[in-house]
Design a protein around this motif. Structure first.
Motif, PDB file in Angstrom:
ATOM      1  N   ASN A 284      48.253  42.374  34.118  1.00  0.00           N
ATOM      2  CA  ASN A 284      48.855  41.987  32.703  1.00  0.00           C
ATOM      3  C   ASN A 284      49.181  41.274  32.134  1.00  0.00           C
ATOM      4  O   ASN A 284      49.655  40.998  30.666  1.00  0.00           O
ATOM      5  CB  ASN A 284      50.484  41.419  33.820  1.00  0.00           C
ATOM      6  CG  ASN A 284      50.955  42.898  35.059  1.00  0.00           C
ATOM      7  OD1 ASN A 284      50.300  44.027  34.514  1.00  0.00           O
ATOM      8  ND2 ASN A 284      51.762  42.627  36.148  1.00  0.00           N
TER       9      ASN A 284
ATOM     10  N   VAL B 115      50.220  47.003  33.641  1.00  0.00           N
ATOM     11  CA  VAL B 115      51.324  47.355  34.538  1.00  0.00           C
ATOM     12  C   VAL B 115      51.261  47.003  35.236  1.00  0.00           C
ATOM     13  O   VAL B 115      50.904  48.549  36.554  1.00  0.00           O
ATOM     14  CB  VAL B 115      53.079  47.378  33.587  1.00  0.00           C
ATOM     15  CG1 VAL B 115      53.626  46.934  34.246  1.00  0.00           C
ATOM     16  CG2 VAL B 115      52.842  46.958  32.150  1.00  0.00           C
TER      17      VAL B 115
ATOM     18  N   ASP C  72      53.237  47.898  39.183  1.00  0.00           N
ATOM     19  CA  ASP C  72      54.414  47.409  40.117  1.00  0.00           C
ATOM     20  C   ASP C  72      53.814  47.655  41.087  1.00  0.00           C
ATOM     21  O   ASP C  72      53.923  48.011  42.234  1.00  0.00           O
ATOM     22  CB  ASP C  72      55.742  49.085  39.737  1.00  0.00           C
ATOM     23  CG  ASP C  72      56.553  48.743  40.939  1.00  0.00           C
ATOM     24  OD1 ASP C  72      56.963  48.317  41.427  1.00  0.00           O
ATOM     25  OD2 ASP C  72      57.425  49.822  40.196  1.00  0.00           O
TER      26      ASP C  72
END
Length: 245
Positions: free
Chosen positions: A9, A78, A80
């Motif tokens: 990230n 990114v 999750d």
């Protein structure tokens, strides 16, 4: 592997495309012409005589003092962790106004303590960007500041340097690494040597942006390969330029 994806990230993958600051040597100011002719003598190592200024269109874009940034492509992952899903977001900063292009990029750099990653970034992308940012009278963003810092305090990654493993005589093209790791090519339509011609003679900024984003994605995939990420790992690619449009 999840911990590694979370670390991703903070890495901003990037690539830049540059062009000569003017479309031809004759449009430069007299002062700039004098400086280019001095530079040209250093570039032209052959004994064969050339027309003064004849190398400007071909060579000036690779020098920050005689070139400008057309496009900056960036991409970042990114993860999750709740859904156990990885996504890759990418966008460009590009336009006819270099100041606005660089201003948009520096605004992104100021949002978090990014780790910057590019192929040959330490020799080209990072110093070129830094020089053009200062030439445009924009304060140098923190991730590009190097003065007074110890080497381990500079958050720059370079996939070319990582591949050298200390062999500083060795240069490996991004395309060769993509071939070795069986990563789809970014060299479709144009390549870096054609950018000046495409920009000035064909008005092809859109194709330059697409090419730049493909290079960024290849760099990101190569970095994943360096870290041992299996090639079957999939991620969604989200082009933020398309969302803006």
């Amino acid at each position: 592997m999840k911990n590694f994806f979370e670390e991703l990230n903070d890495i901003l993958f990037l690539d830049i495309e540059t062009a000569s600051v003017e479309s031809d040597f004759e449009t430069l100011s007299e002062r700039y012409q004098e400086e280019w002719l001095k530079k040209e003598k250093l570039i032209h190592k052959s004994d064969e005589a050339i027309e003064p200024g004849s190398l400007f269109f071909e060579k000036a874009g690779i020098y920050a003092e005689f070139g400008k940034v057309l496009c900056i492509g960036v991409g970042y992952f990114v993860f999750d962790k709740d859904k156990d899903e990885l996504a890759y977001r990418t966008k460009t900063f590009a336009g006819e106004n270099e100041y606005e292009t660089l201003q948009g990029f520096t605004t992104l750099l100021e949002k978090k303590p990014w780790v910057l990653c590019a192929h040959n970034g330490k020799e080209f992308d990072f110093p070129y960007l830094s020089r053009r940012i200062l030439i445009n009278r924009i304060p140098l963003p923190e991730p590009l500041q190097m003065a007074g810092r110890k080497p381990w305090e500079i958050r720059h990654l370079d996939t070319l340097e990582l591949w050298k493993f200390g062999d500083y005589k060795h240069y490996t093209r991004l395309e060769l690494l993509a071939t070795v790791f069986d990563i789809p090519t970014s060299k479709e339509g144009i390549d870096g040597s054609q950018v000046n011609d495409v920009y000035y003679n064909q008005g092809g900024l859109a194709s330059i942006r697409d090419y730049c984003l493909r290079d960024v994605l290849v760099t990101a995939r190569i970095y994943l390969a360096f870290r041992g990420v299996p090639p079957e790992i999939e991620f969604e690619i989200i082009n933020l330029d398309l969302e803006i449009e």
